[in-house]
Design a protein around this motif. Structure first.
Motif, PDB file in Angstrom:
ATOM      1  N   ASP A   1       5.818   7.421  -5.906  1.00  0.00           N
ATOM      2  CA  ASP A   1       6.867   6.760  -6.698  1.00  0.00           C
ATOM      3  C   ASP A   1       6.481   5.290  -6.903  1.00  0.00           C
ATOM      4  OD1 ASP A   1       9.116   6.027  -7.998  1.00  0.00           O
ATOM      5  OD2 ASP A   1      10.522   6.549  -6.398  1.00  0.00           O
ATOM      6  N   THR A   2       5.996   4.945  -8.100  1.00  0.00           N
ATOM      7  CA  THR A   2       5.504   3.600  -8.400  1.00  0.00           C
ATOM      8  C   THR A   2       6.301   2.987  -9.542  1.00  0.00           C
ATOM      9  OG1 THR A   2       3.277   4.171  -7.697  1.00  0.00           O
ATOM     10  CG2 THR A   2       3.493   2.235  -9.096  1.00  0.00           C
TER      11      THR A   2
ATOM     12  N   SER B   1       6.396  -0.144 -12.313  1.00  0.00           N
ATOM     13  CA  SER B   1       5.583  -1.158 -12.987  1.00  0.00           C
ATOM     14  C   SER B   1       6.460  -2.350 -13.372  1.00  0.00           C
ATOM     15  CB  SER B   1       4.927  -0.582 -14.248  1.00  0.00           C
ATOM     16  OG  SER B   1       4.049   0.471 -13.909  1.00  0.00           O
TER      17      SER B   1
ATOM     18  N   GLU C   1       2.507  -3.564  -9.579  1.00  0.00           N
ATOM     19  CA  GLU C   1       2.978  -2.218  -9.279  1.00  0.00           C
ATOM     20  C   GLU C   1       3.555  -2.206  -7.875  1.00  0.00           C
ATOM     21  OE1 GLU C   1      -0.042   0.681  -9.853  1.00  0.00           O
ATOM     22  OE2 GLU C   1       0.138   0.662 -12.044  1.00  0.00           O
ATOM     23  N   LYS C   2       4.764  -1.659  -7.753  1.00  0.00           N
ATOM     24  CA  LYS C   2       5.448  -1.581  -6.463  1.00  0.00           C
ATOM     25  C   LYS C   2       5.543  -0.107  -6.064  1.00  0.00           C
ATOM     26  CE  LYS C   2       8.956  -4.253  -5.702  1.00  0.00           C
ATOM     27  NZ  LYS C   2      10.341  -4.820  -5.705  1.00  0.00           N
ATOM     28  N   THR C   3       4.934   0.213  -4.937  1.00  0.00           N
ATOM     29  CA  THR C   3       4.915   1.594  -4.446  1.00  0.00           C
ATOM     30  C   THR C   3       5.801   1.699  -3.211  1.00  0.00           C
ATOM     31  OG1 THR C   3       2.652   1.904  -5.241  1.00  0.00           O
ATOM     32  CG2 THR C   3       3.457   3.471  -3.610  1.00  0.00           C
TER      33      THR C   3
ATOM     34  N   ASP D   1       9.030  -0.936 -15.850  1.00  0.00           N
ATOM     35  CA  ASP D   1       8.628   0.329 -16.479  1.00  0.00           C
ATOM     36  C   ASP D   1       8.775   0.249 -18.002  1.00  0.00           C
ATOM     37  OD1 ASP D   1       7.897   1.550 -14.128  1.00  0.00           O
ATOM     38  OD2 ASP D   1       9.880   2.440 -13.784  1.00  0.00           O
TER      39      ASP D   1
ATOM     40  N   TYR E   1       8.060  -1.104   0.980  1.00  0.00           N
ATOM     41  CA  TYR E   1       7.200  -0.967  -0.183  1.00  0.00           C
ATOM     42  C   TYR E   1       5.950  -1.837  -0.057  1.00  0.00           C
ATOM     43  CZ  TYR E   1       9.174  -5.448  -1.681  1.00  0.00           C
ATOM     44  OH  TYR E   1       9.559  -6.760  -1.737  1.00  0.00           O
ATOM     45  N   LYS E   2       4.998  -1.543  -0.939  1.00  0.00           N
ATOM     46  CA  LYS E   2       3.788  -2.343  -1.067  1.00  0.00           C
ATOM     47  C   LYS E   2       3.648  -2.735  -2.523  1.00  0.00           C
ATOM     48  CE  LYS E   2      -1.232  -2.276  -0.511  1.00  0.00           C
ATOM     49  NZ  LYS E   2      -2.414  -1.480  -0.074  1.00  0.00           N
ATOM     50  N   GLN E   3       3.374  -4.022  -2.785  1.00  0.00           N
ATOM     51  CA  GLN E   3       3.285  -4.521  -4.161  1.00  0.00           C
ATOM     52  C   GLN E   3       1.948  -5.214  -4.374  1.00  0.00           C
ATOM     53  OE1 GLN E   3       6.730  -6.448  -6.100  1.00  0.00           O
ATOM     54  NE2 GLN E   3       5.389  -8.200  -6.427  1.00  0.00           N
TER      55      GLN E   3
ATOM     56  N   THR F   1       7.142   2.997   0.249  1.00  0.00           N
ATOM     57  CA  THR F   1       6.482   3.554   1.427  1.00  0.00           C
ATOM     58  C   THR F   1       6.960   4.975   1.702  1.00  0.00           C
ATOM     59  OG1 THR F   1       6.355   1.332   2.351  1.00  0.00           O
ATOM     60  CG2 THR F   1       5.990   3.160   3.867  1.00  0.00           C
TER      61      THR F   1
ATOM     62  N   PRO G   1       4.988   7.743  -1.633  1.00  0.00           N
ATOM     63  CA  PRO G   1       3.768   7.114  -2.159  1.00  0.00           C
ATOM     64  C   PRO G   1       3.526   7.359  -3.642  1.00  0.00           C
ATOM     65  CG  PRO G   1       3.358   8.166  -0.039  1.00  0.00           C
ATOM     66  CD  PRO G   1       4.732   8.578  -0.463  1.00  0.00           C
TER      67      PRO G   1
END
Length: 385
Positions: A141-142, A144, A132-134, A201, A77-79, A136, A139
């Protein structure tokens, strides 16, 4: 008083975990010192008693921290996130002093004072972290994430110590001064409240509340020793140099209760350094240390035909801090001062400006130093009745 901290990430740094950039600034105004003295003679001795009030340590400061971005990237993931913090402190540690001085020999002046240490401060802090965590693998699916927390601390100090000073005329136009400020055992009472809400969320996932209303706990206030010299090469010009040493490594707050790091709702009582509030059993790199301030300055007094005195002052100093950076190195700030005044008859008015600055590595994941700057302006007046 205007204070600023800044931490920036260099453009060429590429890392998976980073905290920054960060700006923090604040300002305050406070009464610093007021005194009254009435000299009199007792036989051949000239006695100079004085009573004074001084804000020894001011906590009056409102600060704002904004634009702090936390970025964390893993294979999964990317945050990305933003962080804001607002602090407001009021009050300070005050000293009411009763002192007396006299000349005991042709070239020796001595003074002694007793100091009642009192008052305290109130601090409030509000923090908000939103991210926000997306994923990998998906893409779109995020998730909050938001954490809102608040902290408050109210303190009350009481204690006593004494000061002793000697001023010696070594020879014509050359003087030496020595001062000693004793250690003190202060009584401290405090109230603490910490609360936080963590949501995912927009759904509350956890909530923490922590409260302490303490009994009196002991605080060991450190001793200070200073000495300096002044030289007058001519009537209007004075040069000076001095050093002050304070044993902050001995400033220990006993039996202070904080939330447990593993379980924030459970209390844990520890002995801490003051004012960093780090545990005394912490690694050596984070232990509080003794400090030294070196100062040098000059004053030139202009005398007009109307007997108006105009003093002009300039100085420089170094200020070793009571904490180390993340690598275990000593932190030293530097400063410059300037001032001017006017004296006519019974009234003397002075003004001064002080600018202190420095940088240090604050956290283990800092890729650039934290820059510190403190600007202070002083205005004072003396009236002879």
């Amino acid at each position: 008083r205007i204070q600023n901290y800044r931490n920036l990430k260099p453009a060429n740094i590429d890392t998976s975990i980073f905290t920054g950039p960060q700006d923090r600034d604040g300002s305050s105004t406070t009464l610093d010192f007021i005194s009254f003295t009435y000299p009199f003679r007792m036989g051949k001795l000239k006695i100079v008693p004085q009573i004074s009030y001084q804000r020894s340590i001011s906590f009056d400061l409102a600060t704002r921290t904004n634009d702090v971005v936390q970025i964390e990237t893993t294979p999964d993931y990317k945050q990305t996130g933003t962080f804001t913090e607002n602090d407001k402190f009021t009050g300070g540690i005050d000293t009411v002093t009763f002192s007396v001085g006299t000349r005991i020999l042709d070239r020796v002046n001595i003074g002694i004072s007793g100091n009642l240490i009192m008052n305290g401060f109130t601090g409030r802090r509000a923090r908000t972290f939103s991210a926000e965590k997306t994923l990998t693998s998906s893409p779109g699916d995020t998730i909050s994430i938001q954490t809102i927390s608040s902290e408050s601390l109210t303190t009350d100090f009481h204690g006593f110590n004494f000061n002793m000073g000697i001023l010696v005329d070594l020879f014509r136009n050359f003087k030496m001064g020595i001062v000693y400020k004793s250690a003190a055992s202060l009584d401290l009472k405090y109230k603490m409240h910490i609360s936080s809400i963590h949501s995912v969320d927009s759904v509350e996932k956890s909530k923490t509340n922590f409260d302490v209303d303490s009994t009196t706990v002991p605080l060991h206030w450190p001793e200070t020793f200073g000495f300096g010299f002044s030289f007058r090469p001519s009537d209007p010009l004075t040069l000076s140099i001095d050093v002050t040493l304070t044993r902050w490594s001995k400033a220990i707050l006993k039996n202070f209760t904080l939330p447990d790091e593993e379980n924030p709702e459970l209390p844990v009582t520890r002995d801490l350094f003051f004012p960093t509030l780090t545990p005394i059993d912490s690694p050596s790199a984070r232990r509080q240390i003794d400090t030294a301030q070196f100062r040098s300055g000059m004053e030139y007094v202009i005398i007009t035909k109307n007997d108006i005195f105009i003093p002009l002052r300039l100085g420089i100093f170094t200020d070793t801090q009571y904490f180390k950076d993340t690598t275990g190195r000593k932190v030293t700030f530097f400063g410059i001062t300037g001032g001017a005044g006017i004296k006519k008859g019974r009234l003397a008015v002075d003004s001064a400006i002080l600018y202190e600055f420095g940088n240090y590595l604050k956290l283990n994941n800092d890729y650039a130093p934290t820059f510190f700057a403190d600007l202070r302006v002083y205005i004072s007046a003396i009236f002879n009745f």
